[in-house]
Design a protein around this motif. Structure first.
Motif, PDB file in Angstrom:
ATOM      1  N   LEU A   1      -8.018  18.923   3.936  1.00 16.77           N
ATOM      2  CA  LEU A   1      -8.557  17.914   3.024  1.00 16.77           C
ATOM      3  C   LEU A   1      -7.390  17.061   2.537  1.00 16.77           C
ATOM      4  N   GLU A   2      -7.564  15.760   2.603  1.00 13.02           N
ATOM      5  CA  GLU A   2      -6.565  14.849   2.041  1.00 13.02           C
ATOM      6  C   GLU A   2      -7.202  14.091   0.874  1.00 13.02           C
ATOM      7  N   ILE A   3      -6.510  14.074  -0.244  1.00 10.75           N
ATOM      8  CA  ILE A   3      -6.982  13.274  -1.379  1.00 10.75           C
ATOM      9  C   ILE A   3      -6.088  12.047  -1.464  1.00 10.75           C
ATOM     10  N   GLY A   4      -6.669  10.886  -1.219  1.00  7.72           N
ATOM     11  CA  GLY A   4      -5.898   9.638  -1.152  1.00  7.72           C
ATOM     12  C   GLY A   4      -5.618   9.267   0.299  1.00  7.72           C
ATOM     13  N   THR A   5      -6.566   8.537   0.907  1.00  2.43           N
ATOM     14  CA  THR A   5      -6.427   8.144   2.324  1.00  2.43           C
ATOM     15  C   THR A   5      -5.539   6.920   2.471  1.00  2.43           C
TER      16      THR A   5
ATOM     17  N   TYR B   1      -2.864   6.087   7.282  1.00  2.00           N
ATOM     18  CA  TYR B   1      -1.567   6.331   7.937  1.00  2.00           C
ATOM     19  C   TYR B   1      -1.262   7.839   8.059  1.00  2.00           C
ATOM     20  N   SER B   2      -1.348   8.557   6.941  1.00  2.00           N
ATOM     21  CA  SER B   2      -0.988   9.984   7.009  1.00  2.00           C
ATOM     22  C   SER B   2      -2.076  10.812   7.691  1.00  2.00           C
ATOM     23  N   SER B   3      -3.344  10.416   7.551  1.00  2.00           N
ATOM     24  CA  SER B   3      -4.421  11.158   8.245  1.00  2.00           C
ATOM     25  C   SER B   3      -4.177  11.099   9.746  1.00  2.00           C
TER      26      SER B   3
ATOM     27  N   SER C   1     -11.863  -1.352   0.032  1.00  2.00           N
ATOM     28  CA  SER C   1     -11.225  -2.132   1.108  1.00  2.00           C
ATOM     29  C   SER C   1     -10.224  -1.264   1.881  1.00  2.00           C
ATOM     30  N   ARG C   2      -9.528  -0.369   1.169  1.00  2.00           N
ATOM     31  CA  ARG C   2      -8.614   0.549   1.880  1.00  2.00           C
ATOM     32  C   ARG C   2      -9.411   1.499   2.778  1.00  2.00           C
ATOM     33  N   TYR C   3     -10.524   1.976   2.252  1.00  4.96           N
ATOM     34  CA  TYR C   3     -11.370   2.882   3.040  1.00  4.96           C
ATOM     35  C   TYR C   3     -11.809   2.195   4.341  1.00  4.96           C
TER      36      TYR C   3
ATOM     37  N   VAL D   1       0.884  -1.172   0.000  1.00  7.36           N
ATOM     38  CA  VAL D   1       0.000   0.000   0.000  1.00  7.36           C
ATOM     39  C   VAL D   1       0.920   1.220   0.000  1.00  7.36           C
ATOM     40  N   PRO D   2       0.796   2.103  -1.001  1.00  4.07           N
ATOM     41  CA  PRO D   2       1.708   3.255  -1.016  1.00  4.07           C
ATOM     42  C   PRO D   2       1.344   4.256   0.087  1.00  4.07           C
ATOM     43  N   ILE D   3       2.301   4.522   0.961  1.00  2.99           N
ATOM     44  CA  ILE D   3       2.060   5.505   2.026  1.00  2.99           C
ATOM     45  C   ILE D   3       3.198   6.528   2.011  1.00  2.99           C
ATOM     46  N   SER D   4       2.959   7.654   2.674  1.00  2.00           N
ATOM     47  CA  SER D   4       3.924   8.758   2.634  1.00  2.00           C
ATOM     48  C   SER D   4       5.289   8.326   3.161  1.00  2.00           C
ATOM     49  N   LEU D   5       6.341   8.825   2.516  1.00  2.00           N
ATOM     50  CA  LEU D   5       7.714   8.590   2.980  1.00  2.00           C
ATOM     51  C   LEU D   5       7.945   9.366   4.275  1.00  2.00           C
TER      52      LEU D   5
ATOM     53  N   GLY E   1     -15.014   7.249  -2.227  1.00  2.00           N
ATOM     54  CA  GLY E   1     -15.505   7.662  -3.540  1.00  2.00           C
ATOM     55  C   GLY E   1     -14.397   8.325  -4.330  1.00  2.00           C
ATOM     56  N   ASP E   2     -14.804   8.850  -5.489  1.00  2.00           N
ATOM     57  CA  ASP E   2     -13.853   9.505  -6.381  1.00  2.00           C
ATOM     58  C   ASP E   2     -13.604  10.933  -5.901  1.00  2.00           C
ATOM     59  N   ALA E   3     -12.340  11.262  -5.743  1.00  2.00           N
ATOM     60  CA  ALA E   3     -11.979  12.589  -5.230  1.00  2.00           C
ATOM     61  C   ALA E   3     -12.554  13.713  -6.096  1.00  2.00           C
ATOM     62  N   LEU E   4     -12.608  13.487  -7.410  1.00  2.00           N
ATOM     63  CA  LEU E   4     -13.113  14.549  -8.296  1.00  2.00           C
ATOM     64  C   LEU E   4     -14.568  14.872  -7.954  1.00  2.00           C
TER      65      LEU E   4
ATOM     66  N   LEU F   1      -2.516  16.744  -1.371  1.00  2.00           N
ATOM     67  CA  LEU F   1      -2.851  16.116  -2.647  1.00  2.00           C
ATOM     68  C   LEU F   1      -1.958  14.887  -2.814  1.00  2.00           C
ATOM     69  N   ASP F   2      -2.554  13.703  -2.600  1.00  2.00           N
ATOM     70  CA  ASP F   2      -1.764  12.468  -2.621  1.00  2.00           C
ATOM     71  C   ASP F   2      -2.550  11.328  -3.283  1.00  2.00           C
ATOM     72  N   GLY F   3      -3.454  11.696  -4.199  1.00  2.00           N
ATOM     73  CA  GLY F   3      -4.257  10.693  -4.905  1.00  2.00           C
ATOM     74  C   GLY F   3      -3.643  10.393  -6.260  1.00  2.00           C
ATOM     75  N   PRO F   4      -4.470  10.202  -7.294  1.00  2.00           N
ATOM     76  CA  PRO F   4      -3.940   9.859  -8.622  1.00  2.00           C
ATOM     77  C   PRO F   4      -3.160  11.022  -9.228  1.00  2.00           C
ATOM     78  N   LYS F   5      -1.902  10.774  -9.495  1.00  2.00           N
ATOM     79  CA  LYS F   5      -0.963  11.858  -9.864  1.00  2.00           C
ATOM     80  C   LYS F   5      -1.343  12.542 -11.181  1.00  2.00           C
TER      81      LYS F   5
ATOM     82  N   VAL G   1     -10.419  11.466   1.351  1.00  2.00           N
ATOM     83  CA  VAL G   1     -11.193  10.742   0.337  1.00  2.00           C
ATOM     84  C   VAL G   1     -10.370   9.587  -0.245  1.00  2.00           C
ATOM     85  N   GLU G   2     -11.000   8.425  -0.317  1.00  2.00           N
ATOM     86  CA  GLU G   2     -10.329   7.235  -0.856  1.00  2.00           C
ATOM     87  C   GLU G   2     -11.299   6.488  -1.770  1.00  2.00           C
ATOM     88  N   ILE G   3     -10.841   6.137  -2.965  1.00  2.00           N
ATOM     89  CA  ILE G   3     -11.735   5.477  -3.931  1.00  2.00           C
ATOM     90  C   ILE G   3     -11.872   3.977  -3.681  1.00  2.00           C
ATOM     91  N   ASP G   4     -10.829   3.376  -3.115  1.00  2.00           N
ATOM     92  CA  ASP G   4     -10.800   1.914  -2.959  1.00  2.00           C
ATOM     93  C   ASP G   4     -11.551   1.519  -1.678  1.00  2.00           C
TER      94      ASP G   4
HETATM   95  C1  SAM Z   1      -0.287   7.338  -2.222  1.00  2.00           C
HETATM   96  S1  SAM Z   1      -1.772   6.639  -1.695  1.00  2.00           S
HETATM   97  C2  SAM Z   1      -2.235   7.649  -0.309  1.00  2.00           C
HETATM   98  C3  SAM Z   1      -1.332   7.466   0.874  1.00  2.00           C
HETATM   99  C4  SAM Z   1      -1.778   8.175   2.122  1.00  2.00           C
HETATM  100  N1  SAM Z   1      -1.951   9.597   1.887  1.00  2.00           N
HETATM  101  C5  SAM Z   1      -0.737   7.964   3.209  1.00  2.00           C
HETATM  102  O1  SAM Z   1       0.351   8.558   3.118  1.00  2.00           O
HETATM  103  O2  SAM Z   1      -1.005   7.188   4.133  1.00  2.00           O
HETATM  104  C6  SAM Z   1      -2.924   7.174  -2.905  1.00  2.00           C
HETATM  105  C7  SAM Z   1      -4.332   6.663  -2.691  1.00  2.00           C
HETATM  106  O3  SAM Z   1      -5.203   7.367  -3.594  1.00  2.00           O
HETATM  107  C8  SAM Z   1      -6.258   6.496  -3.924  1.00  2.00           C
HETATM  108  N2  SAM Z   1      -6.924   6.976  -5.137  1.00  2.00           N
HETATM  109  C9  SAM Z   1      -6.587   6.722  -6.438  1.00  2.00           C
HETATM  110  N3  SAM Z   1      -7.455   7.323  -7.269  1.00  2.00           N
HETATM  111  C10 SAM Z   1      -8.355   7.978  -6.495  1.00  2.00           C
HETATM  112  C11 SAM Z   1      -9.487   8.783  -6.781  1.00  2.00           C
HETATM  113  N4  SAM Z   1      -9.860   9.028  -8.043  1.00  2.00           N
HETATM  114  N5  SAM Z   1     -10.179   9.306  -5.753  1.00  2.00           N
HETATM  115  C12 SAM Z   1      -9.801   9.050  -4.469  1.00  2.00           C
HETATM  116  N6  SAM Z   1      -8.740   8.287  -4.132  1.00  2.00           N
HETATM  117  C13 SAM Z   1      -8.020   7.763  -5.131  1.00  2.00           C
HETATM  118  C14 SAM Z   1      -5.564   5.150  -4.084  1.00  2.00           C
HETATM  119  O4  SAM Z   1      -6.474   4.076  -3.979  1.00  2.00           O
HETATM  120  C15 SAM Z   1      -4.515   5.190  -2.978  1.00  2.00           C
HETATM  121  O5  SAM Z   1      -4.958   4.511  -1.824  1.00  2.00           O
END
Ligand code: SAM
Length: 195
Positions: free
Chosen positions: A41-45, A49-51, A71-73, A17-21, A94-97, A112-116, A66-69
């Motif tokens: 606001l955090e995009i990508g939960t 871990y980071s929240s 099971s991760r949510y 699971v990708p988490i912050s360095l 749900g979808d961050a957008l 901002l840590d969701g889809p790059k 916000v987290e789209i997946d």
């Molecule tokens: C790098 S990880 C977040 C790590 C987290 N911030 C941490 O450091 O603990 C990015 C997350 O964004 C989620 N993600 C991808 N596309 C998304 C979308 N459209 N909306 C919301 N979340 C999304 C992924 O499923 C993934 O879990």
């Protein structure tokens, strides 16, 4: 030294699971504290871990994440509950957008840590929900060197890297933002909304 949940960090590593360095997280916490940001606001939960780190190392009042997946949510929800932080961290599946288009909340700070590849598409909506003097903290702007050119862009990453270049160009030229890009972690952009 910030307080982090090492079990979650280990879980992230073991389950890919990708988490912050570490240095990104340190810088994130420092930036929130220096700016005295209260509403985040955090995009990508991912798994929370980071929240959790933001809530436990800053005086912020509320974090929406916000987290789209699904099971991760669910895992994130359990982890936030274990830390007794359900009163300060609200999780959205749900979808961050969709979230940023439809929310009527405003924020001091956006992690901002969701889809790059989507950062560029999120930006106009983020500008509407970011308060004046608020900060967008965008992670992975170098994307392992593919943005800076130190490693070749793999075929599957082309669209994402193009999106990151567009995001970087936009935050550097947008007259409503004051931006600095830091050589920390995987490249971090801090953009302050100045008007
Ligand atoms: C790098 S990880 C977040 C790590 C987290 N911030 C941490 O450091 O603990 C990015 C997350 O964004 C989620 N993600 C991808 N596309 C998304 C979308 N459209 N909306 C919301 N979340 C999304 C992924 O499923 C993934 O879990």
């Amino acid at each position: 030294m910030i307080n982090i949940d090492n079990d979650l960090k280990e879980y992230g590593k073991n389950h890919k699971v990708p988490i912050s360095l570490d240095d990104t997280l340190d810088f994130l916490i420092k930036t929130i504290n220096d700016s005295n940001s209260k509403y985040i606001l955090e995009i990508g939960t991912a798994i929370g871990y980071s929240s959790i780190a933001m809530a436990e190392n800053t005086d912020c009042i509320r974090i929406d994440s916000v987290e789209i997946d699904q099971s991760r949510y669910r895992l994130a929800k359990d982890n936030v509950a274990k830390h007794n932080l359900l009163n300060r961290i609200s999780l959205y599946n749900g979808d961050a957008l969709e979230y940023i288009k439809n929310t009527n909340k405003t924020y001091d700070f956006i992690y901002l840590d969701g889809p790059k590849g989507q950062y560029i598409n999120y930006l106009p909506h983020l500008m509407k929900i970011l308060k004046i003097n608020g900060i967008i903290f965008a992670d992975n702007l170098y994307f392992h060197g593919m943005v800076t050119g130190s490693i070749p862009v793999s075929k599957g990453c082309r669209a994402m890297i193009k999106g990151l270049h567009r995001y970087i160009d936009e935050i550097n030229s947008n007259p409503n933002l004051d931006t600095k890009i830091y050589d920390i972690g995987d490249g971090i952009g801090i953009s302050k909304r100045i008007k």
